[in-house]
Scaffold this motif. Structure first.
Motif, PDB file in Angstrom:
ATOM      1  N   LYS A  51       0.822  -1.216   0.000  1.00  0.00           N
ATOM      2  CA  LYS A  51       0.000   0.000   0.000  1.00  0.00           C
ATOM      3  C   LYS A  51       0.860   1.272   0.000  1.00  0.00           C
ATOM      4  O   LYS A  51       0.652   2.175  -0.800  1.00  0.00           O
ATOM      5  CB  LYS A  51      -0.949   0.009   1.223  1.00  0.00           C
ATOM      6  N   THR A  52       1.816   1.301   0.920  1.00  0.00           N
ATOM      7  CA  THR A  52       2.652   2.499   1.023  1.00  0.00           C
ATOM      8  C   THR A  52       3.498   2.673  -0.235  1.00  0.00           C
ATOM      9  O   THR A  52       3.636   3.786  -0.767  1.00  0.00           O
ATOM     10  CB  THR A  52       3.536   2.416   2.286  1.00  0.00           C
ATOM     11  N   ARG A  53       4.053   1.559  -0.721  1.00  0.00           N
ATOM     12  CA  ARG A  53       4.871   1.635  -1.928  1.00  0.00           C
ATOM     13  C   ARG A  53       4.053   2.166  -3.107  1.00  0.00           C
ATOM     14  O   ARG A  53       4.511   2.977  -3.901  1.00  0.00           O
ATOM     15  CB  ARG A  53       5.445   0.259  -2.244  1.00  0.00           C
ATOM     16  N   CYS A 108      -1.791  13.905   1.215  1.00  0.00           N
ATOM     17  CA  CYS A 108      -1.650  13.587   2.634  1.00  0.00           C
ATOM     18  C   CYS A 108      -2.024  12.131   2.839  1.00  0.00           C
ATOM     19  O   CYS A 108      -3.129  11.707   2.499  1.00  0.00           O
ATOM     20  CB  CYS A 108      -2.540  14.491   3.483  1.00  0.00           C
ATOM     21  N   TYR A 109      -1.065  11.351   3.341  1.00  0.00           N
ATOM     22  CA  TYR A 109      -1.279   9.914   3.530  1.00  0.00           C
ATOM     23  C   TYR A 109      -1.387   9.616   5.018  1.00  0.00           C
ATOM     24  O   TYR A 109      -0.403   9.705   5.753  1.00  0.00           O
ATOM     25  CB  TYR A 109      -0.104   9.154   2.915  1.00  0.00           C
ATOM     26  N   LEU A 110      -2.595   9.283   5.456  1.00  0.00           N
ATOM     27  CA  LEU A 110      -2.814   8.939   6.860  1.00  0.00           C
ATOM     28  C   LEU A 110      -2.764   7.415   6.957  1.00  0.00           C
ATOM     29  O   LEU A 110      -3.714   6.720   6.604  1.00  0.00           O
ATOM     30  CB  LEU A 110      -4.156   9.480   7.350  1.00  0.00           C
ATOM     31  N   ASP A 111      -1.617   6.925   7.423  1.00  0.00           N
ATOM     32  CA  ASP A 111      -1.368   5.494   7.445  1.00  0.00           C
ATOM     33  C   ASP A 111      -2.017   4.892   8.694  1.00  0.00           C
ATOM     34  O   ASP A 111      -1.807   5.390   9.801  1.00  0.00           O
ATOM     35  CB  ASP A 111       0.158   5.286   7.461  1.00  0.00           C
ATOM     36  N   GLU A 112      -2.797   3.844   8.515  1.00  0.00           N
ATOM     37  CA  GLU A 112      -3.491   3.157   9.612  1.00  0.00           C
ATOM     38  C   GLU A 112      -4.359   4.121  10.418  1.00  0.00           C
ATOM     39  O   GLU A 112      -4.251   4.225  11.639  1.00  0.00           O
ATOM     40  CB  GLU A 112      -2.497   2.437  10.529  1.00  0.00           C
TER      41      GLU A 112
HETATM   42 MG   LIG Z   1       2.360   0.971   4.946  1.00  0.00          MG
END
Ligand SMILES: [Mg+2]
Ligand SMILES: Nc1ncnc2c1ncn2[C@@H]1O[C@H](COP(=O)(O)OP(=O)(O)O)[C@@H](O)[C@H]1O
Length: 276
Positions: A51-53, A108-112
């Motif tokens: 997902k992050t990649r 803006c990426y709000l992870d988890e």
């Molecule tokens: Mg991740």
């Protein structure tokens, strides 16, 4: 494992080199369509599946800076939006990461996101609809997002309990993209590239993971991730014995239960028979 060149300023990261991302389906097309309309996106899937990649790859494609926030249980809306800080005998306002992204037109990426307190999900609501605005209560203002601002959240559906889940009313504000561990051929290519390992051992790792993932029913909370396979491959390249690499990269982090660990080791032993 690849490292990408980037510039970081004020918490905004701009990626210069293409982060390697091997698509599985039409992820890129879906994300581009959502971006075209600036719709918020939710990346759903288990830990370590890409997902992050993927998000970093898309930010590179779009040439937009990214602001990543790893959400945790103490994260409050002030951590996202900003707060007054005391500097000498002055109080100065400092934008939080979300506000910086909103102003600068970043992703803006709000992870988890579920990990964060519920008041944080409330502040993102007005950013997810036609208003595209962020109320900053402490300043008594509401700012309109830069035209290139985009909100992306990630979410691991396996973790959630009834007490800790995103509200349906929050989820429904996002375009939902489902991620999972890739099909064997694709995952093999990823492990080869990221770990720098030969095809035979990458294939063996992926095949063993296929079997190991079936143990989920036996009480494993998390199954073997693509990330763990890459770590194991990288340790083999560094000279560790294959089974030792699998033990420290895959098995030990995954379970504390000696019986499950033994069952996992048995699986990896059949795919790396020459050792131990
Ligand atoms: Mg991740
Ligand atoms: N489709 C993919 N293409 C390229 N690399 C991938 C892919 N899926 C997983 N990876 C690799 O697996 C690692 C873990 O993925 P990551 O994006 O951090 O997982 P998540 O954010 O879902 O927990 C990445 O650093 C990358 O090396």
């Amino acid at each position: 494992m690849s490292e990408t060149k980037m510039a970081e300023s004020n918490g905004l990261r701009l990626l210069f080199d293409e982060p390697f991302y091997q698509p599985v389906a039409n992820e890129v097309g879906v994300f581009m369509a959502a971006w075209g309309r600036r719709l918020p996106v939710m990346l759903k899937g288990p830990t370590g599946c890409g997902k992050t990649r993927f998000l970093e790859h898309m930010a590179w494609r779009l040439k937009r800076p990214v602001v990543t926030v790893a959400c945790h249980e103490d994260l409050t809306s002030s951590d996202l939006v900003g707060r007054f800080l005391i500097e000498g005998d002055e109080t100065v306002w400092q934008d939080g990461p979300l506000t910086k992204a909103v102003r600068a037109g970043a992703i803006c990426y709000l992870d988890e996101i579920v990990e964060a307190r519920t008041d944080t999900t409330v502040v993102i609501h007005p950013l997810t609809d036609h208003r595209r605005s962020l109320p900053i209560e402490k300043l008594g203002v509401e700012i309109t997002a830069h035209p290139d601002f985009m909100l992306v959240i990630s979410y691991n559906p396996g973790y959630q309990t009834v007490l800790k889940d995103l509200k349906p009313s929050t989820k429904q504000r996002f375009v939902g993209m489902n991620f999972n561990y890739p099909p064997a051929d694709v995952e093999t290519r990823i492990v080869m590239k990221e770990a720098g390992i030969d095809e035979a051992r990458a294939r063996a790792l992926v095949a063993a993971a296929g079997k190991a993932r079936n143990l989920k029913e036996q009480g494993l909370q998390e199954v073997t991730s693509t990330r763990a396979l890459i770590y194991a491959g990288a340790l083999m390249v560094a000279g560790l014995d294959a089974l030792e690499a699998c033990t420290v990269a895959i098995i030990n982090p995954q379970t504390d239960d000696p019986e499950l660990a033994e069952a996992l080791l048995e699986i990896f032993r059949t795919f790396f028979p020459e050792q131990g």
